[in-house]
Design a protein around this motif. Structure first.
Motif, mmCIF file in Angstrom:
data_model
loop_
_atom_site.group_PDB
_atom_site.id
_atom_site.type_symbol
_atom_site.label_atom_id
_atom_site.label_comp_id
_atom_site.label_asym_id
_atom_site.label_seq_id
_atom_site.Cartn_x
_atom_site.Cartn_y
_atom_site.Cartn_z
ATOM 1 N N ALA A 180 -33.477 62.768 -17.286
ATOM 2 C CA ALA A 180 -34.866 62.496 -17.667
ATOM 3 C C ALA A 180 -35.830 63.005 -16.598
ATOM 4 C CB ALA A 180 -35.065 61.004 -17.902
ATOM 5 N N LEU A 181 -35.512 62.763 -15.332
ATOM 6 C CA LEU A 181 -36.382 63.234 -14.248
ATOM 7 C C LEU A 181 -36.389 64.752 -14.160
ATOM 8 C CD1 LEU A 181 -35.445 60.730 -11.390
ATOM 9 C CD2 LEU A 181 -37.554 60.746 -12.721
ATOM 10 N N ARG A 182 -35.207 65.353 -14.110
ATOM 11 C CA ARG A 182 -35.137 66.799 -13.889
ATOM 12 C C ARG A 182 -35.740 67.577 -15.056
ATOM 13 N NH1 ARG A 182 -34.486 64.591 -9.576
ATOM 14 N NH2 ARG A 182 -32.650 64.897 -8.239
ATOM 15 N N SER A 183 -35.511 67.128 -16.276
ATOM 16 C CA SER A 183 -36.076 67.838 -17.427
ATOM 17 C C SER A 183 -37.583 67.632 -17.531
ATOM 18 C CB SER A 183 -35.398 67.381 -18.721
ATOM 19 O OG SER A 183 -35.630 66.010 -18.985
ATOM 20 N N SER A 184 -38.113 66.695 -16.737
ATOM 21 C CA SER A 184 -39.561 66.462 -16.676
ATOM 22 C C SER A 184 -40.191 67.099 -15.446
ATOM 23 C CB SER A 184 -39.845 64.953 -16.682
ATOM 24 O OG SER A 184 -39.335 64.338 -17.841
ATOM 25 N N GLY A 185 -39.410 67.869 -14.701
ATOM 26 C CA GLY A 185 -39.940 68.590 -13.545
ATOM 27 C C GLY A 185 -40.009 67.797 -12.261
ATOM 28 N N ILE A 186 -39.271 66.680 -12.177
ATOM 29 C CA ILE A 186 -39.259 65.862 -10.960
ATOM 30 C C ILE A 186 -37.905 66.035 -10.283
ATOM 31 C CG2 ILE A 186 -39.312 63.504 -10.050
ATOM 32 C CD1 ILE A 186 -41.402 62.862 -12.147
ATOM 33 N N PHE A 187 -37.915 66.547 -9.045
ATOM 34 C CA PHE A 187 -36.686 66.910 -8.359
ATOM 35 C C PHE A 187 -36.508 66.160 -7.038
ATOM 36 C CE2 PHE A 187 -37.527 70.322 -11.288
ATOM 37 C CZ PHE A 187 -36.273 70.628 -11.794
ATOM 38 N N ASP A 188 -37.094 64.988 -6.934
ATOM 39 C CA ASP A 188 -36.904 64.176 -5.732
ATOM 40 C C ASP A 188 -35.421 63.847 -5.565
ATOM 41 O OD1 ASP A 188 -39.550 63.955 -6.745
ATOM 42 O OD2 ASP A 188 -39.900 62.175 -5.532
ATOM 43 N N PRO A 189 -34.880 63.939 -4.344
ATOM 44 C CA PRO A 189 -33.521 63.414 -4.114
ATOM 45 C C PRO A 189 -33.488 61.914 -4.416
ATOM 46 C CG PRO A 189 -34.246 64.774 -2.282
ATOM 47 C CD PRO A 189 -35.461 64.540 -3.137
ATOM 48 N N ILE A 190 -32.381 61.464 -4.999
ATOM 49 C CA ILE A 190 -32.233 60.050 -5.359
ATOM 50 C C ILE A 190 -31.096 59.478 -4.525
ATOM 51 C CG2 ILE A 190 -31.862 58.405 -7.232
ATOM 52 C CD1 ILE A 190 -32.625 60.738 -9.153
ATOM 53 N N PRO A 191 -31.393 58.581 -3.575
ATOM 54 C CA PRO A 191 -30.346 58.076 -2.685
ATOM 55 C C PRO A 191 -29.346 57.184 -3.415
ATOM 56 C CG PRO A 191 -32.416 56.916 -2.314
ATOM 57 C CD PRO A 191 -32.716 58.027 -3.250
ATOM 58 N N ARG A 192 -28.128 57.151 -2.913
ATOM 59 C CA ARG A 192 -27.041 56.278 -3.377
ATOM 60 C C ARG A 192 -26.681 56.495 -4.836
ATOM 61 N NH1 ARG A 192 -30.686 52.975 -1.510
ATOM 62 N NH2 ARG A 192 -30.753 51.790 -3.449
ATOM 63 N N ARG A 193 -26.863 57.729 -5.302
ATOM 64 C CA ARG A 193 -26.486 58.033 -6.678
ATOM 65 C C ARG A 193 -25.609 59.293 -6.758
ATOM 66 N NH1 ARG A 193 -27.306 53.582 -7.051
ATOM 67 N NH2 ARG A 193 -28.548 52.389 -8.534
ATOM 68 N N GLY A 194 -24.974 59.656 -5.667
ATOM 69 C CA GLY A 194 -23.948 60.664 -5.718
ATOM 70 C C GLY A 194 -24.421 62.088 -5.520
ATOM 71 N N LEU A 195 -23.447 62.996 -5.592
ATOM 72 C CA LEU A 195 -23.689 64.414 -5.327
ATOM 73 C C LEU A 195 -24.741 65.008 -6.259
ATOM 74 C CD1 LEU A 195 -19.959 65.520 -4.900
ATOM 75 C CD2 LEU A 195 -21.675 65.358 -3.084
ATOM 76 N N LEU A 196 -24.700 64.611 -7.512
ATOM 77 C CA LEU A 196 -25.620 65.181 -8.499
ATOM 78 C C LEU A 196 -27.074 64.932 -8.122
ATOM 79 C CD1 LEU A 196 -25.878 66.529 -11.359
ATOM 80 C CD2 LEU A 196 -26.006 64.177 -12.265
ATOM 81 N N CYS A 197 -27.358 63.759 -7.599
ATOM 82 C CA CYS A 197 -28.735 63.335 -7.359
ATOM 83 C C CYS A 197 -29.197 63.513 -5.919
ATOM 84 C CB CYS A 197 -28.894 61.859 -7.738
ATOM 85 S SG CYS A 197 -28.486 61.466 -9.445
ATOM 86 N N ALA A 198 -28.300 63.886 -5.018
ATOM 87 C CA ALA A 198 -28.601 63.794 -3.597
ATOM 88 C C ALA A 198 -29.588 64.846 -3.114
ATOM 89 C CB ALA A 198 -27.310 63.888 -2.783
ATOM 90 N N ASP A 199 -29.498 66.067 -3.644
ATOM 91 C CA ASP A 199 -30.267 67.155 -3.024
ATOM 92 C C ASP A 199 -31.372 67.709 -3.916
ATOM 93 O OD1 ASP A 199 -28.774 68.383 -4.930
ATOM 94 O OD2 ASP A 199 -27.736 69.783 -3.592
ATOM 95 N N GLY A 200 -31.726 66.977 -4.952
ATOM 96 C CA GLY A 200 -32.802 67.443 -5.818
ATOM 97 C C GLY A 200 -32.409 68.542 -6.785
ATOM 98 N N CYS A 201 -31.106 68.690 -7.037
ATOM 99 C CA CYS A 201 -30.652 69.737 -7.955
ATOM 100 C C CYS A 201 -31.002 69.381 -9.397
ATOM 101 C CB CYS A 201 -29.158 69.975 -7.823
ATOM 102 S SG CYS A 201 -28.121 68.583 -8.291
#
Length: 250
Positions: free
Chosen positions: A229-250
C-alpha cells in the motif's frame, strides 16, 4: 487532502470482525503523516475444522467485504487494504482478479490492495523468487487450496505448514514456539523465501527476527500488505522491524 492529519496518505483497511492482529501490526508500520482508517468485515466466528467450514467462512467474508469497502469510500483515501488472506485466490487467478475489480469499483476507484497481489509484488521485488515455503493459518486439509494461487502464477510451493486455527478468532492464538516450529518446517533447502498467509496471524515482528537466523526473506501477510500500500502510493520510507523487504525503502 487535509493539511493536518494524513497529509501524505490515508489508508483504508477492511478487516474481518474476528481479527485482532492486523490493526496493531499495521499501526506499528505507519510512517509520519500517514493515517490508517478501519472498517470491519462483519462475520461470525465460524469453525475451520473441516474444509467445508473454511469454504463457508470464505463465502461469508466474500459477501460482507463490499459493505466494509463501501464504508471507507468517503474518507478521501489513497489506498484501501482488504485484509483477507484467501480473498479470491482459492478459486484461482481469474476469480481473484474479478473480485479485485469489483471492490475497486465499489471503492469509487481507490487503489485496492489484496494479499495475493501484494505477496506477488514482494516476491518480484526480492529478486523474482519462484520457490517458497508456505505457512498458513489453517489445518492441513486446506493446504492445496491455499497453494493454488501461487502455483497458478508459477510459484512452486516446496513445503507447506498449517498453524491449525480452528475458528477465525482462534487463528491469532499462536505462540512464539508455534511460529518457530512453522518456520523451521517450511525452511526447505530449495525455498528461496518463506511466505506466511493469514492476516489474523501476528507474525510480523517474529518474521523480522527469524530472518536473521534463517538467512532468507520471511514475508508476513500484514507487513506485505502494508508495504505494498505504501510503495504503490509513492511512499518509500524504511520501515523498522519488518524485515528485509521493508528495511531499505525498496
Amino acid at each position: 487532502m487535509s493539511s493536518f492529519l494524513g497529509k501524505r496518505l490515508r489508508i483504508g483497511i477492511a478487516i474481518p470482525s474476528t481479527n485482532t492482529s492486523t490493526q496493531p501490526e499495521m499501526d506499528e508500520m505507519r510512517p509520519l503523516d500517514v493515517t490508517n482508517h478501519i472498517a470491519r468485515i462483519v462475520t461470525e466466528d465460524s469453525s475451520l475444522a473441516h474444509k467445508e467450514g473454511v469454504l463457508k467462512v470464505i463465502e461469508d467474508l466474500r459477501r460482507a467485504t463490499p459493505d466494509a469497502v463501501r464504508a471507507l469510500r468517503h474518507c478521501n483515501l489513497g489506498a484501501i487494504i482488504v485484509a483477507l488472506s484467501p480473498d479470491g485466490s482459492w478459486r484461482g487467478h481469474h476469480a481473484h482478479e474479478a473480485l479485485r475489480q469489483e471492490l475497486h469499483g465499489i471503492s469509487g476507484g481507490v487503489r485496492t490492495i489484496m494479499s495475493a497481489d501484494a505477496i506477488l509484488a514482494a516476491l518480484q521485488t526480492l529478486g523474482n523468487i519462484r520457490r517458497i515455503g508456505l505457512i498458513s493459518p489453517y489445518l492441513e486439509p486446506s493446504h492445496e487450496s491455499v497453494s493454488r494461487f501461487f502455483t497458478d502464477n508459477g510459484i512452486d510451493v516446496v513445503a507447506a505448514y498449517g498453524l491449525g486455527g480452528r475458528t477465525l478468532s482462534n487463528i491469532s492464538d499462536v505462540t512464539f514456539a508455534d511460529l518457530r516450529d512453522a518456520t523451521v518446517a517450511v525452511n526447505h533447502p530449495e525455498a528461496e523465501a518463506i511466505v506466511q498467509v493469514g492476516t489474523n496471524v501476528p507474525m510480523a515482528e517474529f518474521a523480522h527476527m527469524a530472518e536473521i537466523w534463517i538467512g532468507k526473506p520471511i514475508l508476513s501477510n500484514n507487513a506485505v500488505l502494508y508495504w505494498h500500500a505504501l510503495r504503490s502510493s509513492g511512499i518509500f520510507d524504511p520501515i523498522p522491524r519488518r524485515g528485509l523487504l521493508c528495511a531499505d525503502g525498496c
